[in-house]
Design an enzyme around this catalytic site. Structure first.
Site, short mmCIF file in Angstrom:
data_model
loop_
_atom_site.label_atom_id
_atom_site.label_comp_id
_atom_site.label_asym_id
_atom_site.label_seq_id
_atom_site.Cartn_x
_atom_site.Cartn_y
_atom_site.Cartn_z
N ASP A 13 0.72 -1.15 0.04
CA ASP A 13 -0.27 0.06 0.00
C ASP A 13 0.96 1.30 0.05
O ASP A 13 2.05 1.24 0.49
CB ASP A 13 -0.91 -0.17 1.40
CG ASP A 13 -2.04 1.16 1.12
OD1 ASP A 13 -2.46 1.37 0.00
OD2 ASP A 13 -2.24 1.71 2.28
N ASP A 15 0.00 5.07 1.18
CA ASP A 15 -0.56 5.91 2.09
C ASP A 15 -0.30 5.05 3.28
O ASP A 15 -0.95 4.05 3.79
CB ASP A 15 -1.85 6.62 2.12
CG ASP A 15 -1.79 7.67 0.82
OD1 ASP A 15 -1.04 8.60 0.98
OD2 ASP A 15 -2.52 7.45 0.18
#
Length: 259
Positions: A13, A15
């Site tokens: 991922d 953020d």
């Protein structure tokens, strides 16, 4: 845990794992550099459908993170791939930004508000009542309802913002129709991403900061999962879930030596 194959490809991922509020998380640059030097397939993922991979490449590059465009996978791309598989050459009424409209345009979709096959809802900072009203009427008229991701809020420097999941709930309330979400935690996003880089789930790992999206999607796609504690999920919250990540680490810096 049963013996697993060595990790040959990585999904992470963005953020909360690589960056936080526009600033790289310590160790992110070393992790990306080692991945690139290793030649192993990898993807940086985001549920945010607003930006194209080229936009995100430029954004990360400004922060000192060299992620090639082809190594970026968004919920908009996963949604477009899903629609291309389901109904090639179809049409859609889209609420969203360039990341979503470009992805649909690139697969040959016609973007229209005249009898579309789908209403596709994505992220935007300018949700309008007029657009939502049109979406409701089109869905009531027979258009199928698709959402890029179920995230109910998104981050901003001023605080949380309503996101796709929240707006989808409004449209569902008005139509009685639930959307199909292509993004995390749907393992479809992981599987299409793995296919894009020619990787296999049994020898892949997913790194995320959220139990309810990243870890869940990675687990359901058959991957090893690593939870980092630099984002939303806190250590004491892990026990609230009926599933666990393969391993919990403080940050992405702790995984550099695993590559």
């Amino acid at each position: 845990m049963a013996d697993r194959k060595p990790i040959e490809s990585w999904l992470t991922d963005m953020d909360g794992v690589l960056i936080h509020e526009g600033v790289p998380i310590p160790g992110a640059d070393a992790f990306i550099k080692k991945l690139r030097d290793s030649g192993k397939p990898f993807l940086v993922l985001t549920n945010n459908s607003m930006y194209t991979p080229r936009d995100l490449h430029a954004r990360l590059n400004r922060m000192g993170l060299e992620v090639p465009i082809e190594n970026i996978w968004t919920s908009a791309l996963a949604t477009a791939q899903f629609l291309d598989d389901q109904r090639p050459g179809g049409s859609a009424y889209v609420i969203g930004e360039a990341g979503l409209t470009t992805a649909l345009h690139d697969i040959g979709y016609i973007l229209t508000d005249h009898d579309p096959d789908y209403v596709v809802l994505g992220e935007t900072r300018t949700y309008s009542f007029e657009a939502m009203t049109k979406a409701v009427r089109l869905i009531n008229g027979g258009a199928r309802f698709i959402g890029t991701n179920p995230d109910e809020t998104g981050p901003s420097t001023e605080g949380p913002l309503p996101a796709t999941g929240a707006v989808a709930a409004l449209i569902t309330k008005a139509t009685g129709k639930q959307p199909y979400f292509a993004g995390k935690p749907n393992p479809l996003m992981m599987r299409t991403g793995l296919n894009a880089i020619g990787a296999h789930s049994e020898s892949s790992a997913m790194i995320g900061d959220r139990m309810d999206t990243d870890v869940l999607a990675g687990m359901e796609a058959g991957m090893q999962t690593f939870l980092v504690l630099t984002g939303l999920t806190r250590p004491e919250q892990v026990e609230n879930f009926p599933y666990r990540p393969s391993k919990i680490v403080d940050s992405i810096a702790d995984l550099v030596d695993r590559i």
